[in-house]
Write a protein that holds these residues in place. Sequence first.
Motif, PDB file in Angstrom:
ATOM      1  N   PHE A  52       7.563   8.485  -6.511  1.00 22.84           N
ATOM      2  CA  PHE A  52       8.597   9.469  -6.197  1.00 22.84           C
ATOM      3  C   PHE A  52       9.818   9.301  -7.098  1.00 22.84           C
ATOM      4  O   PHE A  52      10.445  10.283  -7.505  1.00 22.84           O
ATOM      5  N   GLY A  53      10.166   8.057  -7.407  1.00 23.54           N
ATOM      6  CA  GLY A  53      11.377   7.815  -8.174  1.00 23.54           C
ATOM      7  C   GLY A  53      11.238   8.106  -9.652  1.00 23.54           C
ATOM      8  O   GLY A  53      12.153   8.672 -10.267  1.00 23.54           O
TER       9      GLY A  53
ATOM     10  N   VAL B 294       7.681   8.799 -11.524  1.00 24.52           N
ATOM     11  CA  VAL B 294       6.596   9.699 -11.961  1.00 24.52           C
ATOM     12  C   VAL B 294       6.960  11.144 -11.651  1.00 24.52           C
ATOM     13  O   VAL B 294       6.882  12.027 -12.511  1.00 24.52           O
ATOM     14  N   ILE B 295       7.354  11.396 -10.398  1.00 25.79           N
ATOM     15  CA  ILE B 295       7.784  12.748 -10.023  1.00 25.79           C
ATOM     16  C   ILE B 295       9.187  13.033 -10.542  1.00 25.79           C
ATOM     17  O   ILE B 295       9.556  14.178 -10.793  1.00 25.79           O
ATOM     18  N   GLY B 296       9.975  11.967 -10.725  1.00 29.78           N
ATOM     19  CA  GLY B 296      11.308  12.123 -11.308  1.00 29.78           C
ATOM     20  C   GLY B 296      12.402  12.462 -10.326  1.00 29.78           C
ATOM     21  O   GLY B 296      13.414  13.067 -10.697  1.00 29.78           O
ATOM     22  N   MET B 297      12.255  12.032  -9.052  1.00 26.39           N
ATOM     23  CA  MET B 297      13.259  12.351  -8.041  1.00 26.39           C
ATOM     24  C   MET B 297      14.399  11.327  -8.005  1.00 26.39           C
ATOM     25  O   MET B 297      15.348  11.484  -7.255  1.00 26.39           O
ATOM     26  N   GLY B 298      14.282  10.273  -8.807  1.00 23.79           N
ATOM     27  CA  GLY B 298      15.344   9.274  -8.861  1.00 23.79           C
ATOM     28  C   GLY B 298      15.525   8.527  -7.551  1.00 23.79           C
ATOM     29  O   GLY B 298      14.572   8.287  -6.811  1.00 23.79           O
ATOM     30  N   SER B 299      16.765   8.179  -7.247  1.00 24.34           N
ATOM     31  CA  SER B 299      17.040   7.382  -6.054  1.00 24.34           C
ATOM     32  C   SER B 299      16.643   8.102  -4.768  1.00 24.34           C
ATOM     33  O   SER B 299      16.145   7.474  -3.823  1.00 24.34           O
ATOM     34  N   SER B 300      16.826   9.413  -4.720  1.00 26.09           N
ATOM     35  CA  SER B 300      16.429  10.165  -3.519  1.00 26.09           C
ATOM     36  C   SER B 300      14.935  10.030  -3.262  1.00 26.09           C
ATOM     37  O   SER B 300      14.492   9.925  -2.111  1.00 26.09           O
ATOM     38  N   GLY B 301      14.146  10.016  -4.321  1.00 26.00           N
ATOM     39  CA  GLY B 301      12.708   9.841  -4.176  1.00 26.00           C
ATOM     40  C   GLY B 301      12.359   8.485  -3.594  1.00 26.00           C
ATOM     41  O   GLY B 301      11.440   8.356  -2.771  1.00 26.00           O
TER      42      GLY B 301
ATOM     43  N   ALA C 190       0.822  -1.211   0.000  1.00 24.82           N
ATOM     44  CA  ALA C 190       0.000   0.000   0.000  1.00 24.82           C
ATOM     45  C   ALA C 190       0.856   1.260   0.000  1.00 24.82           C
ATOM     46  O   ALA C 190       0.450   2.289  -0.546  1.00 24.82           O
ATOM     47  N   PHE C 191       2.036   1.166   0.605  1.00 29.05           N
ATOM     48  CA  PHE C 191       2.856   2.360   0.777  1.00 29.05           C
ATOM     49  C   PHE C 191       4.206   2.305   0.057  1.00 29.05           C
ATOM     50  O   PHE C 191       4.460   3.088  -0.857  1.00 29.05           O
ATOM     51  N   ARG C 192       5.088   1.370   0.437  1.00 28.30           N
ATOM     52  CA  ARG C 192       6.482   1.471  -0.004  1.00 28.30           C
ATOM     53  C   ARG C 192       6.656   1.310  -1.511  1.00 28.30           C
ATOM     54  O   ARG C 192       7.305   2.132  -2.156  1.00 28.30           O
ATOM     55  N   VAL C 193       6.094   0.247  -2.076  1.00 29.59           N
ATOM     56  CA  VAL C 193       6.290   0.008  -3.508  1.00 29.59           C
ATOM     57  C   VAL C 193       5.669   1.105  -4.371  1.00 29.59           C
ATOM     58  O   VAL C 193       6.355   1.697  -5.222  1.00 29.59           O
ATOM     59  N   PRO C 194       4.371   1.424  -4.191  1.00 32.50           N
ATOM     60  CA  PRO C 194       3.800   2.467  -5.054  1.00 32.50           C
ATOM     61  C   PRO C 194       4.433   3.833  -4.847  1.00 32.50           C
ATOM     62  O   PRO C 194       4.672   4.565  -5.814  1.00 32.50           O
ATOM     63  N   LEU C 195       4.726   4.192  -3.593  1.00 29.31           N
ATOM     64  CA  LEU C 195       5.332   5.506  -3.349  1.00 29.31           C
ATOM     65  C   LEU C 195       6.736   5.584  -3.932  1.00 29.31           C
ATOM     66  O   LEU C 195       7.153   6.633  -4.439  1.00 29.31           O
TER      67      LEU C 195
END
Length: 468
Positions: free
Chosen positions: A421-422, A424-431, A412-417
């Motif tokens: 973040f990595g 869709v938003i494009g934050m890469g590894s930091s996301g 519900a949280f870790r995989v989709p987020l």
Amino acid sequence: MRKRNKVSLDEILNGSLLSVMFKLGGPVMIAGIFETVYHLADTFWLGHLPQGESGNAVAGLQLAFPIIWFLISFASGFAMAGIALVSQYTGAQKEDKASFSASQVLSIGFISGLILGAIGSILVPIFMPIITPVHELSDVAITYLRVIFMGFPFMFISFIFRAILSAYGDTVTPMYVIGLSNLLNIILDPILIFGIGPFPKMGIVGAAVATVFSRFVASLISLYILVGGKKGIKVKLSYLKPHIDWLKKIFKIGLPASIGNSFEAFGFVVLMGIIGRLPNAKVAVAAYGIGDRIFSLSYIAEDGLGQGLTTIIGQSLGADRVDRADYAAKRGILLMFLVLLVESLFIVIFRKQLMSLFIPNELSIIEEGARFLLLFAPALALFGIIRGISSAFHASGHNVPSMIISMVRLWAFRVPLSYIFGFVIGMGSSGVWIAMSLSNLFTAIFAVVLFARGGWKKKVIEETPQGL
């Protein structure tokens, strides 16, 4: 029967909570240190291979770990059933039934190890390239796993042995067995990885061979102790024959834990797939792998305190001391939270030095790993809440809520987020690292809600199956 290492039932039910938790959990912590040093030794020595080779080896080891965890998590469900039954029958002073249930769990675990090891050997060459498109990494991971799967039955025996004796109240004996096994592994690691003396240089295969052999030795010692009945729990050949009524009870208790742990472990497989597809895949996977090993040092205290808490709650419920179980659960959860809070501060302060210790020749991996430690450490203490609440459910034998907690945290949280973040938003590894922190926060809130409902206070041994 020799029971010098066993914490007495009277002490568990009436002694100082903090004292009993540390008496039960202290040996588990020491065993956890041995176990963690074993994992760190693999990473440390592989990280000191020549530049380039070291990065591939460390990354390949990290890619392999979630696959191992995914398959071995099936055994954890049987271990949880063993913990619930053995601890509650011990609390009810029915030690014959505790031994019988332990034998049934051990038999199922060994058979499962054989089956899952064979399945893993067949499927891993198919699925590993799906996890990461970087062939130099997937090939290393496949090579390592093919050796590890040969030792699965031994790993399952060692895992269940530890759970059985800890539930009985003896956490010292498993500490000795684990310590001896891991010491053997630590000695063999550099010899087989680098090819010292008459041995050829085996690289990551050497790390796998050292692991399998050390687990084989541990399983032989475990069986000798259980069959001899030297520590209170006695496994008999007649007890090992599966009894359908007991199997039903074990599966009823353990299957939710197996499903929950397996889904959680598979979530980490998918998470590795996400990290393995980042633009800097090799760097990110290796950094995550080393960072994960560093965080594992923090979990040593949690595992020890969690095991102590599980035994106290289980035996209290078996003795109809719900008041003691409730007191222990609430104070234990708070203690586990505070311990991890202190440890997380240490990791943040010394993050770069910790990374450099394991892979001194790869500056990009050091920088990425330090970033991972900084972004995930704030959520570390929240895992203490999650772990403590799961201990209460495991002790009572009600594993559906803990299954739900495990599934929610990853799916519900870790995989989709992490994906959002990595990529869709494009934050890469930091996301991805930020998303992992948020998953702990949301899961801790969810776990507290389930715990507050109080369903974990009901024991599971009211009706004893036929067969003994």
